[in-house]
Design an enzyme around this catalytic site. Structure first.
Site, PDB file in Angstrom:
ATOM      1  N   ASP A 210     -55.654 -36.479 -18.952  1.00  0.00           N
ATOM      2  CA  ASP A 210     -55.131 -35.112 -18.860  1.00  0.00           C
ATOM      3  C   ASP A 210     -54.496 -34.652 -20.179  1.00  0.00           C
ATOM      4  O   ASP A 210     -53.993 -35.472 -20.944  1.00  0.00           O
ATOM      5  CB  ASP A 210     -54.094 -35.050 -17.722  1.00  0.00           C
TER       6      ASP A 210
ATOM      7  N   ASN B 148     -61.393 -28.846 -10.079  1.00  0.00           N
ATOM      8  CA  ASN B 148     -61.616 -28.298 -11.431  1.00  0.00           C
ATOM      9  C   ASN B 148     -62.683 -27.193 -11.472  1.00  0.00           C
ATOM     10  O   ASN B 148     -62.793 -26.466 -12.459  1.00  0.00           O
ATOM     11  CB  ASN B 148     -61.957 -29.409 -12.436  1.00  0.00           C
TER      12      ASN B 148
HETATM   13  C1  IPE Z   1     -56.573 -33.932 -13.035  1.00  0.00           C
HETATM   14  O1  IPE Z   1     -56.085 -33.079 -14.008  1.00  0.00           O
HETATM   15  C2  IPE Z   1     -58.063 -33.991 -13.102  1.00  0.00           C
HETATM   16  C3  IPE Z   1     -58.619 -34.662 -14.271  1.00  0.00           C
HETATM   17  C4  IPE Z   1     -57.955 -35.203 -15.252  1.00  0.00           C
HETATM   18  C5  IPE Z   1     -60.055 -34.736 -14.289  1.00  0.00           C
HETATM   19  P1  IPE Z   1     -55.790 -31.538 -13.710  1.00  0.00           P
HETATM   20  O2  IPE Z   1     -55.339 -30.958 -15.006  1.00  0.00           O
HETATM   21  O3  IPE Z   1     -56.942 -30.902 -13.054  1.00  0.00           O
HETATM   22  O4  IPE Z   1     -54.596 -31.640 -12.667  1.00  0.00           O
HETATM   23  P2  IPE Z   1     -53.412 -30.620 -12.351  1.00  0.00           P
HETATM   24  O5  IPE Z   1     -54.038 -29.268 -12.173  1.00  0.00           O
HETATM   25  O6  IPE Z   1     -52.496 -30.660 -13.532  1.00  0.00           O
HETATM   26  O7  IPE Z   1     -52.759 -31.166 -11.123  1.00  0.00           O
HETATM   27  C1  IPE Z   2     -58.063 -32.820 -18.585  1.00  0.00           C
HETATM   28  O1  IPE Z   2     -57.418 -31.938 -19.429  1.00  0.00           O
HETATM   29  C2  IPE Z   2     -59.544 -32.564 -18.492  1.00  0.00           C
HETATM   30  C3  IPE Z   2     -59.986 -32.061 -17.192  1.00  0.00           C
HETATM   31  C4  IPE Z   2     -59.232 -31.807 -16.152  1.00  0.00           C
HETATM   32  C5  IPE Z   2     -61.414 -31.838 -17.040  1.00  0.00           C
HETATM   33  P1  IPE Z   2     -57.003 -30.486 -18.968  1.00  0.00           P
HETATM   34  O2  IPE Z   2     -58.138 -29.568 -19.262  1.00  0.00           O
HETATM   35  O3  IPE Z   2     -56.504 -30.485 -17.589  1.00  0.00           O
HETATM   36  O4  IPE Z   2     -55.828 -30.183 -19.985  1.00  0.00           O
HETATM   37  P2  IPE Z   2     -54.475 -29.432 -19.672  1.00  0.00           P
HETATM   38  O5  IPE Z   2     -53.829 -30.151 -18.536  1.00  0.00           O
HETATM   39  O6  IPE Z   2     -54.840 -28.035 -19.342  1.00  0.00           O
HETATM   40  O7  IPE Z   2     -53.695 -29.551 -20.931  1.00  0.00           O
HETATM   41 MG    MG Z   3     -54.634 -30.801 -16.791  1.00  0.00          MG
END
Ligand code: IPE
Ligand code: IPE
Ligand code: MG
Length: 248
Positions: free
Chosen positions: A28, A76
Site C-alpha cells: 500500500d 479496488n
Molecule cells: C488494500 O489497499 C488493497 C491493496 C493493497 C491491493 P487499499 O488502498 O485498497 O485499502 P484502503 O482503501 O486503504 O483500506
Molecule cells: C496500493 O497503493 C496499490 C493498490 C491498492 C492497487 P494505493 O494505490 O492504495 O496507494 P494509496 O493508498 O492511495 O497511497
Molecule cells: Mg491504499
C-alpha cells in the site's frame, strides 16, 4: 555502515525456526508516494511493481516458503477506470516478462482471487504462469488479484454447500479444516506475519480467515520506498514476538 553490518549479521543468524513460514504483504501507499512527488498515481504503481519484484526475490533468498502479496482488491474496482486499466496493464507486463524470467527462478507462482472477472488475456497468462511454475520447489508466491477475504470465505461456503447437497460431506463433518481446504490458499499454512506499510493500520479485507493468529507489522514506509532492509527489520521484529495462540 557499522550498524548495517550488525543488522545483517543478526538477520543471517536467525534460524529457520525463528522465521515466518508464510508472509502476507499489503502493498500500500503507491498513490501517496506519487502525489508527494507531484507525479500521476500510475507512477507509484509502476515503482511499486518494481519493488514487488525485488522483495519477492529477497523473501526467496531469506528462505521464506510462502509469500502472499495483495495486488488488487475486490474493492479496488471503485477507482477511476484509467487507474484500474493502468494497474491491469502493469499486471499484463509482469506476466509477459515473468514467463521468460520464471526459467531462472525457483518460485512457484499462484494467483488467488475471483480471476474470472479479469480480462481473458490476463486469465490466460495467469494460467500459463501457474502451469510453467507448478513443478518449482522453492518459495510459493501467491499474487492476490480481485481478491477479497470475505469473497474467498463465501466462495468456500458455496463449495461446502454443494458438497453437502451432492452427499460428499455431511453437515456434522464441517469443521475449520474443511473450510480452509476450500479457500484459494487450500493446502498452504496460514500466514505467520502480515506486513502493512504506508501507515494504515487495517486489514482491508486481506486474508480474513487465514490471519486469525498472524503477527502484524506496520510501518510508515510507502510501498514504492520499501527496501530489503525494511523486510529484514520486519523479520527481526517477528522473531522478537511471543506468540501464545491463546495459551500461556
Ligand atoms: C488494500 O489497499 C488493497 C491493496 C493493497 C491491493 P487499499 O488502498 O485498497 O485499502 P484502503 O482503501 O486503504 O483500506
Ligand atoms: C496500493 O497503493 C496499490 C493498490 C491498492 C492497487 P494505493 O494505490 O492504495 O496507494 P494509496 O493508498 O492511495 O497511497
Ligand atoms: Mg491504499
Amino acid at each position: 555502515m557499522g550498524l548495517f553490518k550488525k543488522k545483517d549479521a543478526s538477520i543471517e543468524s536467525l534460524g529457520a525456526d525463528r522465521l515466518p513460514v508464510h508472509i502476507g504483504i499489503i502493498m500500500d501507499g503507491n498513490g501517496r508516494w506519487a502525489k508527494k512527488r507531484g507525479l500521476p498515481r500510475q507512477a507509484g504503481h509502476v515503482t511499486g511493481a518494481k519493488v514487488f519484484r525485488t522483495i519477492t526475490k529477497h523473501c526467496e533468498k531469506r528462505g521464506i516458503q510462502y509469500l502472499t502479496v495483495y495486488a488488487f482488491s475486490t474493492e479496488n474496482w471503485k477507482r477511476p477506470q484509467a487507474e484500474v486499466d493502468g494497474i491491469m496493464n502493469l499486471l499484463r507486463d509482469y506476466l509477459k516478462e515473468s514467463l521468460s524470467d520464471f526459467k531462472k527462478e525457483n518460485i512457484r507462482t499462484r494467483f488467488i482471487g475471483e480471476l474470472s472477472a479479469l480480462a481473458p488475456d490476463i486469465q490466460e497468462l495467469m494460467a500459463e504462469a501457474q502451469r510453467e511454475t507448478a513443478h518449482k520447489t522453492g518459495m510459493t508466491l501467491n499474487i492476490a488479484v480481485n481478491y477479497g477475504g470475505r469473497a474467498e470465505i463465501l466462495h468456500a461456503v458455496k463449495r461446502l454447500v454443494e458438497d453437502v447437497q451432492s452427499g460428499k460431506i455431511r453437515v456434522e463433518e464441517i469443521d475449520e479444516e474443511q473450510l480452509s481446504d476450500r479457500l484459494y490458499t487450500a493446502g498452504q499454512p496460514d500466514p505467520d506475519l502480515i506486513l502493512r506499510p504506508s501507515g494504515e493500520s487495517r486489514l482491508s479485507n486481506f486474508m480474513v480467515w487465514q490471519s486469525a493468529y498472524a503477527e502484524y507489522v506496520m510501518n510508515d514506509v510507502l510501498w514504492p520506498d520499501f527496501t530489503t532492509d525494511d523486510l529484514d527489520e520486519a523479520l527481526l521484529e517477528f522473531a522478537r514476538r511471543n506468540r501464545r495462540f491463546g495459551g500461556v
